[in-house]
Motif scaffolding. Sequence first.
Motif, PDB file in Angstrom:
ATOM      1  N   ASN A 169      -1.050  -1.621   9.726  1.00 38.16           N
ATOM      2  CA  ASN A 169       0.348  -2.002   9.891  1.00 38.16           C
ATOM      3  C   ASN A 169       0.893  -2.627   8.602  1.00 38.16           C
ATOM      4  OD1 ASN A 169       0.363  -1.180  12.582  1.00 38.16           O
ATOM      5  ND2 ASN A 169      -0.381  -3.162  13.287  1.00 38.16           N
TER       6      ASN A 169
ATOM      7  N   PRO B  46      10.036  -3.135  12.185  1.00 33.85           N
ATOM      8  CA  PRO B  46      10.287  -4.345  12.995  1.00 33.85           C
ATOM      9  C   PRO B  46       9.025  -5.196  13.143  1.00 33.85           C
ATOM     10  CG  PRO B  46      10.304  -2.358  14.360  1.00 33.85           C
ATOM     11  CD  PRO B  46      10.307  -1.897  12.944  1.00 33.85           C
ATOM     12  N   ASP B  47       9.237  -6.484  13.348  1.00 33.61           N
ATOM     13  CA  ASP B  47       8.121  -7.428  13.383  1.00 33.61           C
ATOM     14  C   ASP B  47       7.147  -7.157  14.521  1.00 33.61           C
ATOM     15  OD1 ASP B  47       9.083  -8.712  11.162  1.00 33.61           O
ATOM     16  OD2 ASP B  47      10.083 -10.320  12.277  1.00 33.61           O
ATOM     17  N   TRP B  48       7.608  -6.594  15.643  1.00 37.11           N
ATOM     18  CA  TRP B  48       6.715  -6.447  16.790  1.00 37.11           C
ATOM     19  C   TRP B  48       5.549  -5.507  16.502  1.00 37.11           C
ATOM     20  CZ3 TRP B  48       6.031  -1.503  18.425  1.00 37.11           C
ATOM     21  CH2 TRP B  48       7.061  -0.581  18.219  1.00 37.11           C
ATOM     22  N   ILE B  49       5.691  -4.641  15.503  1.00 35.69           N
ATOM     23  CA  ILE B  49       4.621  -3.689  15.205  1.00 35.69           C
ATOM     24  C   ILE B  49       3.328  -4.406  14.834  1.00 35.69           C
ATOM     25  CG2 ILE B  49       3.888  -2.042  13.417  1.00 35.69           C
ATOM     26  CD1 ILE B  49       6.507  -0.668  13.651  1.00 35.69           C
ATOM     27  N   ASN B  50       3.433  -5.517  14.116  1.00 37.42           N
ATOM     28  CA  ASN B  50       2.223  -6.210  13.655  1.00 37.42           C
ATOM     29  C   ASN B  50       2.209  -7.668  14.082  1.00 37.42           C
ATOM     30  OD1 ASN B  50      -0.256  -5.899  12.351  1.00 37.42           O
ATOM     31  ND2 ASN B  50       0.517  -6.660  10.400  1.00 37.42           N
ATOM     32  N   ALA B  51       2.948  -7.998  15.150  1.00 33.93           N
ATOM     33  CA  ALA B  51       3.127  -9.405  15.513  1.00 33.93           C
ATOM     34  C   ALA B  51       1.810 -10.080  15.883  1.00 33.93           C
ATOM     35  CB  ALA B  51       4.116  -9.518  16.676  1.00 33.93           C
ATOM     36  N   THR B  52       0.938  -9.386  16.615  1.00 30.06           N
ATOM     37  CA  THR B  52      -0.319 -10.006  17.047  1.00 30.06           C
ATOM     38  C   THR B  52      -1.201 -10.358  15.866  1.00 30.06           C
ATOM     39  OG1 THR B  52      -0.255  -8.797  19.147  1.00 30.06           O
ATOM     40  CG2 THR B  52      -2.378  -9.703  18.453  1.00 30.06           C
TER      41      THR B  52
END
Length: 341
Positions: A126, A142-148
Amino acid sequence: MTPARPGTTARSACRRRSGGQGVGVQAARLRQTPAGRHRRGHRRGLPHGVVVLGQEFAFGGHDEPGRTGVFRTMPELNPQFSFYQRLIMGHVEVKDPEELKRKVKSLLCSTEWCGPCYDVFEHNCNHFTSDLCWALLGKRPPDWINATAVGLSRSSRSLRVLRQLLEKELQQYVREQTGAPPAQGREPELQAPGGLAFSEEFRLAFQAAWRERLGRELAAAARCADGQDPDRLKQQAERRALLAAAAAARESAAATARAARRAEAARAEQPEAALAAWDAAWRRLSSPIVLSWRAAALRGDLRPEGERERDAQVAALLETAAARTRPRPRRRALWPTLRLK
């Protein structure tokens, strides 16, 4: 940024305009494989890649030094993954396709993306997807792609910094209180008066300041102007939050340890039978004031010039704790005297 229309392929969705190349981000779900399937050369990348020039580029890890971890597949046809979602990131206008190929290849051949550099949290596919989109379009997914992974890596970095800072600060504290460096083979916080209080408060204040300051810094970084790299701004925000957390922890721990040293001296004067009651009373009385000092440190208001006022507060609390545990004199019962004749 909009999802591709249902029924369109990645290749057609990324070529909707003539004279240019579309750039899309592929999201996929990892196919389940038997345990222990990872082997030498097997890519362990998270399931995101970039579709450009009719191919999907992704990054994974392997154990061969000097060999790139970037690989290419046909869009949506990677046998290790199940296609999940496609995001059209933008469109690159190029007169010479070879120019675009050179731009892509310069990133693919970088030593930053060699296979052994892969890390599931710090440097995964990511991150590669984000860097390639930035190189081609000047914007990131977008941030949700690699948020974890980003959240876990931030937590890991903050804990690592906390351990390093606490070790350094404890050594300095022991030198200041004893005039000698900490002895080997024994925990530093046990080698100086107030050391345990210093260590505990440093951890608590650092973590509280880190969470509070990071939230504010990231909110400010999210309002970046066009053309500014949001990842770079977030990295700078994280560094500022770590520096602020270190300063707050240092100030709060110093004030708490100073109070703890005075409390240890006062405790030594108590009779042994009253120690348990004195300890309970001191904990109840000192907790609110330590919390107020921590809050002031987070605001940057815990100044050295306030030391005399804090000493007065501690003295009052110690007097109250001693009064609450001081044995009360027994009252004599006044019984009427009966005279028997």
